[in-house]
Design a protein around this motif. Structure first.
Motif, mmCIF file in Angstrom:
data_model
loop_
_atom_site.group_PDB
_atom_site.id
_atom_site.type_symbol
_atom_site.label_atom_id
_atom_site.label_comp_id
_atom_site.label_asym_id
_atom_site.label_seq_id
_atom_site.Cartn_x
_atom_site.Cartn_y
_atom_site.Cartn_z
ATOM 1 N N ALA A 1 8.292 4.326 0.227
ATOM 2 C CA ALA A 1 7.495 3.412 1.052
ATOM 3 C C ALA A 1 8.267 3.015 2.305
ATOM 4 O O ALA A 1 7.678 2.877 3.391
ATOM 5 C CB ALA A 1 7.121 2.171 0.244
ATOM 6 N N SER A 2 9.575 2.840 2.175
ATOM 7 C CA SER A 2 10.395 2.498 3.338
ATOM 8 C C SER A 2 10.367 3.601 4.378
ATOM 9 O O SER A 2 10.333 3.334 5.591
ATOM 10 C CB SER A 2 11.843 2.225 2.890
ATOM 11 N N TYR A 3 10.374 4.860 3.917
ATOM 12 C CA TYR A 3 10.345 5.974 4.849
ATOM 13 C C TYR A 3 8.944 6.209 5.402
ATOM 14 O O TYR A 3 8.790 6.660 6.540
ATOM 15 C CB TYR A 3 10.870 7.242 4.166
ATOM 16 N N GLU B 1 10.289 3.373 -9.848
ATOM 17 C CA GLU B 1 10.011 2.223 -8.997
ATOM 18 C C GLU B 1 10.967 2.180 -7.809
ATOM 19 O O GLU B 1 10.568 1.839 -6.689
ATOM 20 C CB GLU B 1 10.120 0.926 -9.801
ATOM 21 N N TYR B 2 12.215 2.529 -8.049
ATOM 22 C CA TYR B 2 13.173 2.572 -6.947
ATOM 23 C C TYR B 2 12.764 3.615 -5.916
ATOM 24 O O TYR B 2 12.820 3.378 -4.703
ATOM 25 C CB TYR B 2 14.574 2.889 -7.464
ATOM 26 N N TYR B 3 12.355 4.796 -6.405
ATOM 27 C CA TYR B 3 11.973 5.855 -5.479
ATOM 28 C C TYR B 3 10.680 5.514 -4.750
ATOM 29 O O TYR B 3 10.499 5.896 -3.589
ATOM 30 C CB TYR B 3 11.833 7.183 -6.226
ATOM 31 N N ALA B 4 9.757 4.806 -5.424
ATOM 32 C CA ALA B 4 8.524 4.396 -4.743
ATOM 33 C C ALA B 4 8.851 3.412 -3.620
ATOM 34 O O ALA B 4 8.267 3.486 -2.533
ATOM 35 C CB ALA B 4 7.548 3.781 -5.736
ATOM 36 N N ASP B 5 9.774 2.486 -3.893
ATOM 37 C CA ASP B 5 10.199 1.561 -2.836
ATOM 38 C C ASP B 5 10.870 2.317 -1.693
ATOM 39 O O ASP B 5 10.657 2.019 -0.507
ATOM 40 C CB ASP B 5 11.169 0.519 -3.403
ATOM 41 N N MET C 1 0.831 -1.207 0.000
ATOM 42 C CA MET C 1 0.000 0.000 0.000
ATOM 43 C C MET C 1 0.867 1.260 0.000
ATOM 44 O O MET C 1 0.588 2.229 -0.726
ATOM 45 C CB MET C 1 -0.909 0.008 1.235
ATOM 46 N N ALA C 2 1.926 1.269 0.810
ATOM 47 C CA ALA C 2 2.798 2.443 0.866
ATOM 48 C C ALA C 2 3.489 2.679 -0.470
ATOM 49 O O ALA C 2 3.710 3.827 -0.876
ATOM 50 C CB ALA C 2 3.835 2.259 1.977
ATOM 51 N N HIS C 3 3.839 1.601 -1.167
ATOM 52 C CA HIS C 3 4.445 1.728 -2.494
ATOM 53 C C HIS C 3 3.488 2.437 -3.454
ATOM 54 O O HIS C 3 3.894 3.332 -4.206
ATOM 55 C CB HIS C 3 4.807 0.340 -3.020
ATOM 56 N N GLU C 4 2.212 2.039 -3.434
ATOM 57 C CA GLU C 4 1.234 2.671 -4.317
ATOM 58 C C GLU C 4 0.990 4.125 -3.914
ATOM 59 O O GLU C 4 0.852 5.003 -4.782
ATOM 60 C CB GLU C 4 -0.077 1.887 -4.295
ATOM 61 N N LEU C 5 0.935 4.390 -2.626
ATOM 62 C CA LEU C 5 0.740 5.770 -2.178
ATOM 63 C C LEU C 5 1.931 6.647 -2.558
ATOM 64 O O LEU C 5 1.765 7.838 -2.839
ATOM 65 C CB LEU C 5 0.525 5.803 -0.662
ATOM 66 N N ALA C 6 3.114 6.070 -2.589
ATOM 67 C CA ALA C 6 4.291 6.824 -3.029
ATOM 68 C C ALA C 6 4.147 7.213 -4.496
ATOM 69 O O ALA C 6 4.494 8.334 -4.887
ATOM 70 C CB ALA C 6 5.552 5.985 -2.809
#
Length: 341
Positions: free
Chosen positions: A264-266, A257-261, A153-158
């Motif tokens: 999401a981590s943050y 995709e890297y930045y979304a990951d 979910m956080a990946h998609e929100l990013a």
């Protein structure tokens, strides 16, 4: 070299510049091709119509066509949303979305939609009313633990907050769903991908060559010039989907995709959860959700050929995403894992 974190505002500005550049290049291509086509037709047919006035009208008609295509192109997206079977979304998915939303600190309106498929996947659209539709497969709820559900979910929100979803939705409304939708796709969209431009170019070329051969003998019929321009317009109109799709793949930022990951981590303060979600999605090869290839660029786990890198591919491999996360968070590469919750 490890990637550095970027704030959402910087990503949004970069996406807007990228979209502007894409449409600028597309406009230059269309204007150049149409100018050459109108000039060639006018020259070979010895037409007396004013060249610049004709070209200006041609450009205005093409702009009107593009606006109508964008206005009507959102219908298939809305139909995709409406076609989902009614029913409640799995409570585990709703809880994961709420946890990720709290981490973003934003008040964006997201409609969560569950796809009844066992694959581990997700994607999101920006809807015309300013809200967003977030599609998540049932496999995310059934196969992933709580931390990893929140990571998806956080990946998609990013993607949503950084503007990735916005640029994808604009382009998809112009490009259309693509030929992979089969019967649900309009005949015109399917024909655009199956060689309609080449088929329309045949009679146009024949008319122009015939007129050129007869130019020294007798004047061309009056109807031949507007007919040739109409065929030229049809060729360029049918090329819109193909050109935009190719340019979309060329101009999309492969770092997104890297930045979304990373974002999401943050958001979750849990890079390991993001890493494990990517890893488990890549390992889940038994259940694969097949969608039109135009949607590959927005899927969490797209079905792409990992054996060979194409020059204009829109997604990195899952293994590459995991490697980039390890570069940003070296602890991930030590092999020490927290127990899955």
């Amino acid at each position: 070299m490890s990637m550095q974190p970027k704030d959402f505002f910087s990503l949004l500005q970069a996406n807007r510049r990228r979209m502007f550049l894409l449409f600028f290049v597309f406009s230059c291509l269309v204007m150049g091709l149409s100018s050459a086509g109108v000039f060639l037709v006018r020259r070979l047919l010895a037409a007396r119509a004013d060249f610049w006035l004709t070209l200006l009208l041609f450009w205005l008609l093409y702009l009107l066509y593009a606006i109508l295509r964008f206005a009507l192109g959102g219908r298939w997206i809305l139909n995709l949303v409406a076609a989902l079977p009614p029913g409640q979304v799995d409570r585990r998915l709703e809880n994961a979305l709420q946890a990720a939303l709290l981490g973003t600190g934003t008040d964006i309106h997201v409609r969560l939609l569950e796809i009844p498929h066992p694959d581990i996947n997700s994607f999101s659209f920006a809807l015309p009313d300013g809200s967003h539709a977030l599609f998540v497969t049932r496999g995310v709820a059934e196969k992933l633990p709580e931390r990893e559900r929140e990571a998806v979910m956080a990946h998609e929100l990013a993607h949503i907050t950084s503007g990735d979803t916005m640029i994808q939705s604009v382009l998809l409304r112009l490009v259309g769903p693509g030929p992979s939708l089969g019967r649900s796709t309009s005949w015109f969209t399917r024909a655009s991908y199956r060689g309609l431009p080449a088929l329309l170019a045949i009679p146009l070329t024949a008319l122009v060559l015939t007129a050129a051969l007869n130019s020294g003998r007798k004047p061309s019929p009056a109807f031949l010039y507007p007919l040739s321009l109409a065929l030229l317009f049809a060729v360029l109109a049918s090329l819109m989907s193909l050109l935009l799709y190719r340019l979309m793949r060329l101009f999309l930022d492969r770092e997104r995709e890297y930045y979304a990951d990373l974002q999401a981590s943050y958001i979750l303060r849990d890079p390991e959860a993001v890493y494990l979600a990517v890893e488990h999605a890549s390992e889940d090869v038994r259940d694969i959700m097949l969608l039109p290839r135009n949607l590959d660029a927005i899927l969490f786990h797209p079905v792409v050929d990992y054996a060979s890198y194409r020059p204009f591919r829109t997604q990195p491999t899952m293994a590459e995403r995991m490697r980039r996360l390890e570069e940003c968070f070296p602890a991930l590469s030590t092999g020490e894992r927290h127990p899955a919750s």
